[in-house]
Design a protein around this motif. Structure first.
Motif, PDB file in Angstrom:
ATOM      1  N   ASN A 125       0.744  -1.242   0.056  1.00 32.19           N
ATOM      2  CA  ASN A 125       0.100  -0.038   0.038  1.00 32.19           C
ATOM      3  C   ASN A 125       0.788   1.374  -0.040  1.00 32.19           C
ATOM      4  OD1 ASN A 125      -2.695  -0.092  -0.324  1.00 32.19           O
ATOM      5  ND2 ASN A 125      -2.704  -1.220   1.563  1.00 32.19           N
TER       6      ASN A 125
ATOM      7  N   LYS B  92       4.599   4.954   3.876  1.00 34.72           N
ATOM      8  CA  LYS B  92       4.367   5.403   5.284  1.00 34.72           C
ATOM      9  C   LYS B  92       4.430   6.844   5.552  1.00 34.72           C
ATOM     10  CE  LYS B  92       2.762   1.621   6.844  1.00 34.72           C
ATOM     11  NZ  LYS B  92       2.061   1.308   5.347  1.00 34.72           N
TER      12      LYS B  92
ATOM     13  N   SER C 296      -7.258  11.274   5.541  1.00 37.46           N
ATOM     14  CA  SER C 296      -6.490  10.181   5.158  1.00 37.46           C
ATOM     15  C   SER C 296      -6.684   9.617   3.792  1.00 37.46           C
ATOM     16  CB  SER C 296      -6.238   9.059   6.195  1.00 37.46           C
ATOM     17  OG  SER C 296      -7.372   8.395   6.215  1.00 37.46           O
TER      18      SER C 296
ATOM     19  N   SER D  65      -8.016   3.665   2.296  1.00 42.21           N
ATOM     20  CA  SER D  65      -7.392   2.387   2.767  1.00 42.21           C
ATOM     21  C   SER D  65      -6.899   2.518   4.211  1.00 42.21           C
ATOM     22  CB  SER D  65      -6.202   1.917   1.709  1.00 42.21           C
ATOM     23  OG  SER D  65      -6.450   2.196   0.464  1.00 42.21           O
ATOM     24  N   GLU D  66      -6.224   3.747   4.447  1.00 43.88           N
ATOM     25  CA  GLU D  66      -5.691   3.889   5.574  1.00 43.88           C
ATOM     26  C   GLU D  66      -6.791   4.105   6.704  1.00 43.88           C
ATOM     27  OE1 GLU D  66      -2.368   7.005   6.602  1.00 43.88           O
ATOM     28  OE2 GLU D  66      -2.800   7.206   4.382  1.00 43.88           O
TER      29      GLU D  66
ATOM     30  N   HIS E 272      -8.139   0.720   8.088  1.00 43.22           N
ATOM     31  CA  HIS E 272      -7.514   0.345   9.240  1.00 43.22           C
ATOM     32  C   HIS E 272      -7.371   1.269  10.356  1.00 43.22           C
ATOM     33  CE1 HIS E 272      -5.421  -2.926   6.709  1.00 43.22           C
ATOM     34  NE2 HIS E 272      -5.625  -1.801   5.645  1.00 43.22           N
ATOM     35  N   ASP E 273      -7.537   2.287  10.237  1.00 41.95           N
ATOM     36  CA  ASP E 273      -7.227   3.260  11.472  1.00 41.95           C
ATOM     37  C   ASP E 273      -8.702   3.641  12.303  1.00 41.95           C
ATOM     38  OD1 ASP E 273      -4.500   2.787  10.873  1.00 41.95           O
ATOM     39  OD2 ASP E 273      -4.276   4.901  10.122  1.00 41.95           O
TER      40      ASP E 273
END
Ligand SMILES: Nc1ncnc2c1ncn2[C@@H]1O[C@H](COP(=O)(O)OP(=O)(O)OP(=O)(O)O)[C@@H](O)[C@H]1O
Ligand SMILES: [Mg+2]
Lengths: 246, 502
Positions: free
Chosen positions: B114, B117, B173, B176-177, B180-181
């Motif tokens: 992905n 970072k 964000s 995709s992030e 997750h977050d």
């Protein structure tokens, strides 16, 4: 300044100007009168280079340049200004922005620096004051919702800002009330100078009481049929155009 | 004069007629001048082979390391999509799209991971690409006061100002992030405004969406800067299916900008996005788009097919959602940013400029669905058609039974430049409440010879005159755009207008 030499010209498909000649020297004011449909506006349009008027014969010299060879926007930048008989509306474009675009386009053509908006604003505010006009004129979209008289005033104001060398006023006095007539003619008189010339198309001698012409011409059937001084305008006012044909 | 003619006619007078190759070169050179975003970034990328089945979807989900619920959501959407038929719209001529010939995932990171970072890890070639597009991502040169999420093909390559925004609790964000977050937020709102069964392209998007932006503004927070996403399609034969979700909690405010470009290619490319907005009590969302996807060349070859579902839910009382769009790109545009006015006293706005040139087709407009009491909507649409293009406004204003005192004002203006283009207006209204007040105004105009002559006489060239007149025509919409965007939008219109007269 301007030398029109035996010009023939068509408006659309119709031959309107038929052998017209006229010379205008620096600083002179020429009035042009004549019956409806004689070709007065066509003459203005020809000089300004409006696309629907086309010269078929003859030549026009403007400050040593062949005027007919120039694009309309080039003529404007060279110093030809036409105050239209029927000014058009441009919605959404404010008058001041329009004028700045025009002025800077002309300056660019002449190789001069563009004027920034602060400079321009100052100059325009001064002009509008000098010309005794209301400054809401500046913020409104070009001619949109203007009364007939306001449109004519706006033409004269634009002339004042653009400072042309040759100004052609096509019936700028038509439809003006007495006060407006004074404002408009004062505007013109302020601009009179030894190196600026005017061609003033009008039907009414009263304008010429305010703006004193050096010459008066009668345009009929596509040519200048009579030229004279201010006196000619008075004669025309009394007797109409009929006697010219006798 | 000669030079001017050249630009107007789009043809070089020095080229002998019939010399196709030479002429092509000239046209290409000019076209590239015109669409300056049309370059390709030469970058190693990981791209799924063309084709679409359940395995494709599982693969996308695996690449993204997604939770089970999201994969299920995708598969469910895919199954719905398979049962649907590609819609056939009256005013658009859409060639059949071969969905098996498209690749559904392309990532500029060869290792199929992905997004990097941090921005320091981003491939310099990508940073360079965004520089060239005028959207610098570097720390030093970032656009002042604008946070950017940059999406390249199927993935987000970086988001700026994240830390600054986090300080005030704003989440900005990549999608995709966010999965997750902040899975609880995504799960709660994903598909809440545009369900996966909504329409053919929304279903396709729900099945294969790759990335996009996620925004959450907490209660009472006024987002301290403009947020923006810049979408870039680079890889060949790929579709872009991004998903944007913006949630403004009670009393929150956010202004969000979206921009997009793609390289010039002879093949058409598909872009099917979904944007969902949710506004709680007293929240305001302002969403602005400058859409500049590659429109195809002057013969109608190539260009993006842009099928987008954008919808806002004014869920809370006194909430407000405002859509502003300037659409100059894409071969085909199909989009109707809409507002569901659910909360009492909520309001929706739609300001649009859509310009079509050459063979472009646009069918765009809005839907204002009044459900709550005292709801208000305003629609200002400006369509400009040039060349052989077709431009349609399609709008629906619906007032539900309980929506007392609903108000709508709609104004649709069309401007035609040239003789072979078309403008069409389709306003639909459905009112089930007697107290509704709906107003509609429509005009169609042309740039008149007299207007052009007037400008010419004042020293303004024909091209500048058209630009001036068009700018004036769009005034009411441009003033709704954030400043930097308004400047960009105006410049874009000028470029798109090139060759408008001939
Ligand atoms: N584009 C055109 N196509 C055809 N005929 C035209 C066109 N423009 C003007 N004419 C004609 O040319 C003639 C002269 O018109 P012009 O406007 O020059 O007259 P004028 O002297 O200014 O008249 P007025 O005093 O009424 O303003 C008229 O018969 C008019 O109908
Ligand atoms: Mg006349």
């Amino acid at each position: 300044m301007l030398k029109i030499n035996d010009v023939y010209a068509k408006a659309g498909d119709k031959e309107i100007l038929k052998g017209l000649s006229l010379e205008v020297k620096p600083g002179e004011v020429h009035a042009i009168m004549g019956p409806n449909g004689a070709g007065k506006s066509t003459l203005g349009n020809l000089l300004a280079g409006m696309p629907h008027v086309e010269a078929t014969q003859g030549s026009v010299d403007f400050l040593g340049k062949d005027l007919l060879d120039l694009e309309p926007e080039e003529r404007a930048a060279e110093g030809v200004f036409l105050a239209f008989q029927y000014p058009v509306e441009i919605p959404g474009v404010n008058n001041m922005y329009f004028l700045r675009t025009a002025l800077n386009a002309q300056r660019k053509y002449r190789g001069e620096e563009p004027m920034d908006s602060a400079q321009f604003l100052r100059m325009v505010k001064q002009k509008i004051k000098d010309m005794n006009m209301r400054d809401d004129l500046l913020k409104r979209p070009v001619n949109v919702g203007f009364s007939g008289g306001e449109k004519k005033r706006n033409e004269v104001f634009q002339m004042g800002v653009l400072e042309p060398k040759l100004a052609i006023l096509d019936e700028t006095d038509s439809g003006l009330d007495i006060d407006a007539l004074k404002i408009v003619s004062d505007g013109v008189n302020q601009l009179r100078s030894p190196d600026r010339s005017f061609i003033i198309i009008t039907h009414y001698q009263r304008l010429l009481d305010h703006i004193e012409p050096d010459f008066v011409h009668v345009l009929a059937d596509g040519k200048i049929v009579k030229s004279g001084t201010k006196k000619l305008a008075l004669e025309l006012e009394e007797q109409g155009y009929g006697w010219l044909n006798q | 004069m000669k030079q001017k003619l050249e630009i107007k006619g789009g043809k070089d007078p020095n080229v002998v007629a019939g010399d196709d190759q030479e002429e092509n070169k000239v046209v290409k050179a000019r076209a590239s001048q015109k669409y300056k975003e049309g370059f390709v970034t030469d970058i190693e990328s990981f791209t799924l082979p063309p084709g679409l089945d359940e395995d494709t979807i599982r693969q996308i989900s695996t690449f993204k390391g997604e939770p089970e619920w999201l994969l299920d959501y995708r598969l469910d959407a895919f199954r719905k999509w398979q049962k649907m038929e590609q819609p056939n719209w009256a005013k658009l001529k859409i060639p059949e799209i071969d969905f098996q010939a498209i690749s559904y995932y392309s990532s500029p990171n060869a290792n199929k991971e992905n997004a990097p970072k941090s921005l320091d890890e981003v491939d310099p070639k990508l940073l360079e690409t965004y520089d060239k597009l005028g959207v610098p991502l570097h720390e030093r040169e970032r656009l002042a006061g604008v946070a950017v999420d940059a999406v390249f093909d199927s993935v987000s390559v970086g988001t700026t100002f994240k830390a600054e925004l986090e300080k005030v609790g704003v989440i900005f964000s990549s999608f995709s992030e966010a999965v997750h977050d902040h899975p609880e937020l995504v799960k709660k709102y994903l598909g809440s405004v545009v369900p996966s069964s909504d329409n053919y392209f929304a279903a396709l998007n729900a099945a294969v969406f790759s990335d996009g932006s996620f925004v959450y503004i907490p209660k009472g927070v006024r987002c301290p800067m403009e947020l923006s996403t810049y979408f870039r399609i680079n890889a060949i034969n790929t579709g872009q299916f991004e998903r944007t979700l913006i949630v403004a909690d009670e009393g929150a405010y956010v202004s969000y900008l979206e921009g997009c470009t793609a390289p010039m290619r002879d093949e058409n490319q598909l872009h099917a996005a979904v944007v969902e907005l949710v506004a709680m009590d007293d929240a305001k969302i302002k969403y602005s788009t400058v859409q500049n996807w590659y429109p195809g060349d002057e013969n109608g070859k190539g260009g993006i097919y842009n099928f987008v579902t954008k919808r806002g839910n004014c869920q809370g009382k006194n909430s407000k959602i405002s859509w502003t769009q300037v659409e100059t790109g894409s071969a085909i545009t199909w989009k109707y940013p809409s507002c569901i006015l659910r909360g009492d006293d909520s309001s929706g706005e739609f300001y649009s400029v859509a310009l079509t040139n050459n063979y472009q087709q646009a069918d765009t407009g809005t839907k204002m669905i009044h459900l709550g009491k005292n709801t208000k909507s305003t629609v200002i649409s400006k369509g400009i058609s040039v060349g052989k293009s077709q431009n349609a406004y399609r709008g629906l204003v619906r007032v539900a039974k309980k929506a007392d005192n609903a108000r709508n004002f709609t104004q649709c203006d069309s401007l035609l430049i040239g003789k072979s283009c078309g403008a069409h207006t389709f306003p639909y209204t459905e009112s089930a409440n007697m107290t509704a007040k709906l107003e509609h105004e429509a005009t169609t105009s042309k740039i008149s010879e007299d207007q052009l002559n007037y400008c010419l006489q004042r020293g303004i060239s024909e091209e500048d005159a058209i630009s001036l007149i068009v700018d004036g025509f769009c005034k009411e919409v441009f003033k709704e755009l954030p400043m930097e965007f308004a400047v960009e939008a105006k410049a874009l219109l000028d470029i798109s207008l090139e060759g408008a007269i001939g």
